[in-house]
Write a protein that holds these residues in place. Structure first.
Motif, PDB file in Angstrom:
ATOM      1  N   ASN A 132       0.799  -1.230   0.000  1.00  0.00           N
ATOM      2  CA  ASN A 132       0.000   0.000   0.000  1.00  0.00           C
ATOM      3  C   ASN A 132       0.833   1.282   0.000  1.00  0.00           C
ATOM      4  N   PRO A 133       1.821   1.374  -0.934  1.00  0.00           N
ATOM      5  CA  PRO A 133       2.533   2.659  -1.016  1.00  0.00           C
ATOM      6  C   PRO A 133       1.602   3.740  -1.573  1.00  0.00           C
ATOM      7  N   PRO A 134       1.734   4.968  -1.100  1.00  0.00           N
ATOM      8  CA  PRO A 134       0.895   6.045  -1.637  1.00  0.00           C
ATOM      9  C   PRO A 134       1.014   6.185  -3.142  1.00  0.00           C
ATOM     10  N   LEU A 135       2.160   5.761  -3.712  1.00  0.00           N
ATOM     11  CA  LEU A 135       2.320   5.982  -5.155  1.00  0.00           C
ATOM     12  C   LEU A 135       1.368   5.139  -5.993  1.00  0.00           C
ATOM     13  N   LEU A 136       0.598   4.249  -5.358  1.00  0.00           N
ATOM     14  CA  LEU A 136      -0.442   3.538  -6.124  1.00  0.00           C
ATOM     15  C   LEU A 136      -1.734   4.347  -6.209  1.00  0.00           C
ATOM     16  N   LEU A 137      -1.817   5.446  -5.479  1.00  0.00           N
ATOM     17  CA  LEU A 137      -3.015   6.293  -5.596  1.00  0.00           C
ATOM     18  C   LEU A 137      -2.985   7.010  -6.941  1.00  0.00           C
ATOM     19  N   ALA A 182      11.398  -1.673   4.542  1.00  0.00           N
ATOM     20  CA  ALA A 182      11.694  -0.479   3.742  1.00  0.00           C
ATOM     21  C   ALA A 182      13.162  -0.108   3.908  1.00  0.00           C
ATOM     22  N   CYS A 183      14.010  -1.158   4.022  1.00  0.00           N
ATOM     23  CA  CYS A 183      15.436  -0.949   4.308  1.00  0.00           C
ATOM     24  C   CYS A 183      16.298  -1.806   3.407  1.00  0.00           C
ATOM     25  N   ARG A 184      15.878  -1.945   2.127  1.00  0.00           N
ATOM     26  CA  ARG A 184      16.534  -2.940   1.288  1.00  0.00           C
ATOM     27  C   ARG A 184      17.658  -2.396   0.419  1.00  0.00           C
ATOM     28  N   SER A 185      17.907  -1.091   0.457  1.00  0.00           N
ATOM     29  CA  SER A 185      18.983  -0.544  -0.382  1.00  0.00           C
ATOM     30  C   SER A 185      19.446   0.781   0.226  1.00  0.00           C
ATOM     31  N   LEU A 186      20.561   1.264  -0.274  1.00  0.00           N
ATOM     32  CA  LEU A 186      21.080   2.547   0.238  1.00  0.00           C
ATOM     33  C   LEU A 186      20.082   3.671   0.021  1.00  0.00           C
ATOM     34  N   LYS A 187      19.277   3.561  -1.030  1.00  0.00           N
ATOM     35  CA  LYS A 187      18.306   4.627  -1.329  1.00  0.00           C
ATOM     36  C   LYS A 187      16.932   4.323  -0.756  1.00  0.00           C
ATOM     37  N   CYS A 209       2.014 -16.177  -6.498  1.00  0.00           N
ATOM     38  CA  CYS A 209       2.778 -14.923  -6.379  1.00  0.00           C
ATOM     39  C   CYS A 209       2.658 -14.155  -7.698  1.00  0.00           C
ATOM     40  N   HIS A 210       2.078 -12.968  -7.644  1.00  0.00           N
ATOM     41  CA  HIS A 210       1.900 -12.146  -8.854  1.00  0.00           C
ATOM     42  C   HIS A 210       3.076 -11.198  -9.076  1.00  0.00           C
ATOM     43  N   TYR A 211       3.792 -10.925  -8.016  1.00  0.00           N
ATOM     44  CA  TYR A 211       4.882  -9.932  -8.093  1.00  0.00           C
ATOM     45  C   TYR A 211       5.671 -10.006  -6.808  1.00  0.00           C
ATOM     46  N   ARG A 212       6.983  -9.890  -6.902  1.00  0.00           N
ATOM     47  CA  ARG A 212       7.780  -9.608  -5.700  1.00  0.00           C
ATOM     48  C   ARG A 212       9.029  -8.868  -6.118  1.00  0.00           C
ATOM     49  N   ASP A 213       9.175  -7.681  -5.658  1.00  0.00           N
ATOM     50  CA  ASP A 213      10.324  -6.859  -6.050  1.00  0.00           C
ATOM     51  C   ASP A 213      10.412  -5.665  -5.101  1.00  0.00           C
ATOM     52  N   ASP A 214      11.520  -4.947  -5.241  1.00  0.00           N
ATOM     53  CA  ASP A 214      11.731  -3.788  -4.358  1.00  0.00           C
ATOM     54  C   ASP A 214      12.258  -2.602  -5.159  1.00  0.00           C
ATOM     55  N   PRO A 215      11.493  -2.146  -6.146  1.00  0.00           N
ATOM     56  CA  PRO A 215      12.037  -1.121  -7.054  1.00  0.00           C
ATOM     57  C   PRO A 215      12.485   0.155  -6.335  1.00  0.00           C
ATOM     58  N   PHE A 216      11.940   0.407  -5.170  1.00  0.00           N
ATOM     59  CA  PHE A 216      12.304   1.639  -4.455  1.00  0.00           C
ATOM     60  C   PHE A 216      12.840   1.334  -3.055  1.00  0.00           C
ATOM     61  N   GLY A 217      13.336   0.100  -2.884  1.00  0.00           N
ATOM     62  CA  GLY A 217      13.930  -0.249  -1.598  1.00  0.00           C
ATOM     63  C   GLY A 217      12.928  -0.753  -0.575  1.00  0.00           C
ATOM     64  N   VAL A 218      11.657  -0.847  -0.982  1.00  0.00           N
ATOM     65  CA  VAL A 218      10.605  -1.384  -0.115  1.00  0.00           C
ATOM     66  C   VAL A 218      10.154  -2.724  -0.717  1.00  0.00           C
ATOM     67  N   TRP A 219       9.917  -3.717   0.109  1.00  0.00           N
ATOM     68  CA  TRP A 219       9.558  -5.050  -0.395  1.00  0.00           C
ATOM     69  C   TRP A 219       8.059  -5.108  -0.651  1.00  0.00           C
ATOM     70  N   TYR A 220       7.743  -5.357  -1.936  1.00  0.00           N
ATOM     71  CA  TYR A 220       6.345  -5.393  -2.361  1.00  0.00           C
ATOM     72  C   TYR A 220       5.974  -6.801  -2.823  1.00  0.00           C
ATOM     73  N   PRO A 221       5.457  -7.675  -1.976  1.00  0.00           N
ATOM     74  CA  PRO A 221       4.925  -8.934  -2.478  1.00  0.00           C
ATOM     75  C   PRO A 221       3.448  -8.765  -2.846  1.00  0.00           C
ATOM     76  N   VAL A 222       3.075  -9.332  -3.976  1.00  0.00           N
ATOM     77  CA  VAL A 222       1.655  -9.347  -4.367  1.00  0.00           C
ATOM     78  C   VAL A 222       1.242 -10.820  -4.476  1.00  0.00           C
ATOM     79  N   LEU A 223       0.397 -11.262  -3.579  1.00  0.00           N
ATOM     80  CA  LEU A 223       0.079 -12.687  -3.471  1.00  0.00           C
ATOM     81  C   LEU A 223      -1.432 -12.880  -3.429  1.00  0.00           C
ATOM     82  N   THR A 224      -1.845 -14.045  -3.934  1.00  0.00           N
ATOM     83  CA  THR A 224      -3.253 -14.410  -3.724  1.00  0.00           C
ATOM     84  C   THR A 224      -3.321 -15.814  -3.152  1.00  0.00           C
ATOM     85  N   PHE A 225      -4.415 -16.084  -2.469  1.00  0.00           N
ATOM     86  CA  PHE A 225      -4.686 -17.396  -1.876  1.00  0.00           C
ATOM     87  C   PHE A 225      -6.126 -17.727  -2.242  1.00  0.00           C
ATOM     88  N   SER A 226      -6.273 -18.733  -3.109  1.00  0.00           N
ATOM     89  CA  SER A 226      -7.648 -18.958  -3.569  1.00  0.00           C
ATOM     90  C   SER A 226      -7.894 -20.437  -3.761  1.00  0.00           C
TER      91      SER A 226
END
Lengths: 287, 231
Positions: free
Chosen positions: B12-17, B121-126, B214-231
């Motif tokens: 839920n980063p604000p940049l998805l708004l 939110a501590c995955r890179s120098l930036k 798993c639909h996505y897992r990456d940290d493009p901005f140094g924050v870990w974003y997993p996108v998962l479903t359970f169905s």
């Protein structure tokens, strides 16, 4: 007020770049670099790529120098206007001229805008704009003759004189049939002005904006910038861009420029600060 | 069927708004697509109600960011279902989260569970919290536990370490773990009952174990974003 140029309608707050394309061997900044037909066409391609909405084609340098008569000016500009028109059907084509004879020929060749930088010296120029439904820039030049330098010129209030003359020219043009939405006013930096005058015109540009006529500014690398910073011609870009930002902030609409890419950045930044354009890539603090 | 039919976990980063990045940013649009795909999976289970779970900060009483992003993504996905929003204090203890999750599992309706949660939110120098070497292993462990449906493991996440690594989703994931563990055991019991009694209790089965995707897992901005479903 909407500004109509060629087939385009620009709304309030638009920040447009008029790129300078000189077909002269002796203009002050480019010193003949685009005098050749092909070089000038290359320059048009370059500035269009950099985001210029308008090209301003000139056949006579502004400063005093070798005589260029109307026939020679036509020879330098008309075929070139036709070539640009054919290559860029949507581009707004301006021609920098004070002569109605030249204006008529370039309008026939497809020009959209007449940039009358010498302040209505030839009253018939506006008639040509009306005849061809072309746009017109009404500039303050302090009443001096074309291609002369200001000498001990003085004003009791330079902005009052600028507004009286440019609005007077604009109203006259509208009265003889130039579409009101196709008229701009220009304070004419350096034209009939010393550096103090040009600085004051910049500082008080909002007064021109308040007249309601769209304002064009022609600041690029001019002497008032060189004198202000005591810098030669090739070191005036930062001064030019600073003045560009100040004018944009006060509401100028069109910016006549040599350095298009840099000017575009400044105008995009001003638009974002003003809140009219979003940033391209806002991520800070939002991840 | 009733109960929790499917669940999705999205960051839920604000940049998805909408409009928040100004112009479109490729990395954000890739993340957004994955989030919308996850919500589509949720919609595929044909729920009647979305229970939206998100962590809340102490100063966020009115409109917590996590729930705003969740509502926005549901709208962006065009999913027009009633939404029941459940805010859980981001620093809530595991037990509180588990109980909140079990309460969700008790729903009688057909529930799609949307959980707003992101990793460290501590995955890179930036990264927002600068580089912390403990972040990557923590996120890896967390993500594997989610994909393995190790709900007990999620319940035992180190609250202190998660806070130090600025893990935004710890509490929300523990709510989800409580809810899905409860849902799976309920359906498990029912499944046994079915074998024993030969008759399916109508409308009580949520569908056994939830299959993770798993639909996505990456940290493009140094924050870990997993996108998962359970169905």
């Amino acid at each position: 007020m909407t500004l109509n140029l060629g087939r385009h309608a620009y709304s309030d707050g638009a920040l447009l770049i008029m790129a300078i394309v000189n077909r002269t061997p002796d203009s002050f900044y480019d010193r003949g670099a685009t005098y050749g037909f092909d070089q000038a066409l290359d320059r048009v391609a370059e500035v269009v790529g950099q985001g210029a909405e308008i090209v301003d084609i000139g056949g006579v340098k502004a400063a005093p120098g070798d005589e260029v008569d109307a026939d020679e000016e036509i020879r330098r500009t008309v075929d070139f206007v036709a070539a640009v028109r054919s290559a860029y059907p949507d581009l707004v084509i301006s021609v920098d001229t004070w002569r109605h004879e030249v204006a008529r020929e370039v309008c026939r060749a497809g020009a959209d805008l007449l940039n009358d930088a010498w302040g209505g010296h030839d009253p018939r120029l506006a008639e040509v704009a009306a005849e061809f439904d072309a746009a017109l820039v009404c500039t303050h030049a302090g009443g001096v003759a074309p291609r002369t330098r200001p000498h001990r010129i003085s004003y009791s209030d330079v902005m009052v004189d600028i507004i009286a003359r440019t609005v007077g020219l604009a109203e006259r043009a509208a009265a003889i049939g130039v579409d009101r939405s196709r008229i701009m006013i220009d304070p004419g930096h350096d034209f009939g002005k010393n550096t103090w005058h040009s600085l004051e015109a910049t500082r008080r540009l909002s007064e021109m904006v308040e007249t309601g006529w769209p304002v064009l500014v022609s600041l690029s690398n001019k002497d008032f910038i060189g004198e202000t910073l005591d810098l030669p011609l090739d070191e005036r870009l930062l001064g030019t861009l600073s003045a560009t930002a100040v004018c944009a902030w006060q509401g100028a609409s069109v910016f006549r420029a040599h350095n298009v890419a840099e000017t575009r950045q400044v105008l995009d930044m001003v638009a974002a600060i003003r809140g009219t354009n979003p940033p391209r890539r806002a991520l800070r603090g939002l991840a | 069927m009733s109960g929790i039919l499917a669940a999705a976990s999205v960051p839920n980063p604000p940049l998805l708004l909408p409009g928040m990045t100004g112009g479109p940013v490729a990395e954000v649009e890739a993340l957004r697509s994955a989030c919308l795909a996850a919500i589509e999976t949720l919609a595929g289970a044909e729920p009647d109600l979305i229970v939206l779970v998100g962590g809340t900060g102490s100063g966020e009483l009115d409109s917590p960011l996590s729930l705003r992003v969740g509502r926005s993504l549901l709208a962006q996905a065009g999913l027009n279902l009633p939404i029941e929003a459940v805010g859980i204090p981001a620093d809530a203890a595991a037990e509180e989260c588990r109980i909140a999750g079990e309460r969700i599992a008790e729903h009688r309706g057909r529930v799609g569970l949307l959980v707003m949660a992101d990793g460290s939110a501590c995955r890179s120098l930036k990264a927002p919290g600068y580089l912390d070497e403990r972040a990557a292993p923590f996120d890896a462990m967390l993500t594997e536990a989610l994909l393995a449906r190790d709900w007990a493991g999620i319940g035992r996440l180190d609250r202190q370490l998660a806070a130090e690594l600025l893990v935004g989703g710890r509490a929300a994931w523990q709510v989800m773990a409580g809810a899905l563990a409860s849902g799976e055991s309920a359906s498990g019991e029912l499944a046994s009952g079915e074998l024993a009694g030969g008759e399916l209790a109508g409308g009580e089965l949520a569908g056994g174990e939830y299959a993770p995707t798993c639909h996505y897992r990456d940290d493009p901005f140094g924050v870990w974003y997993p996108v998962l479903t359970f169905s």
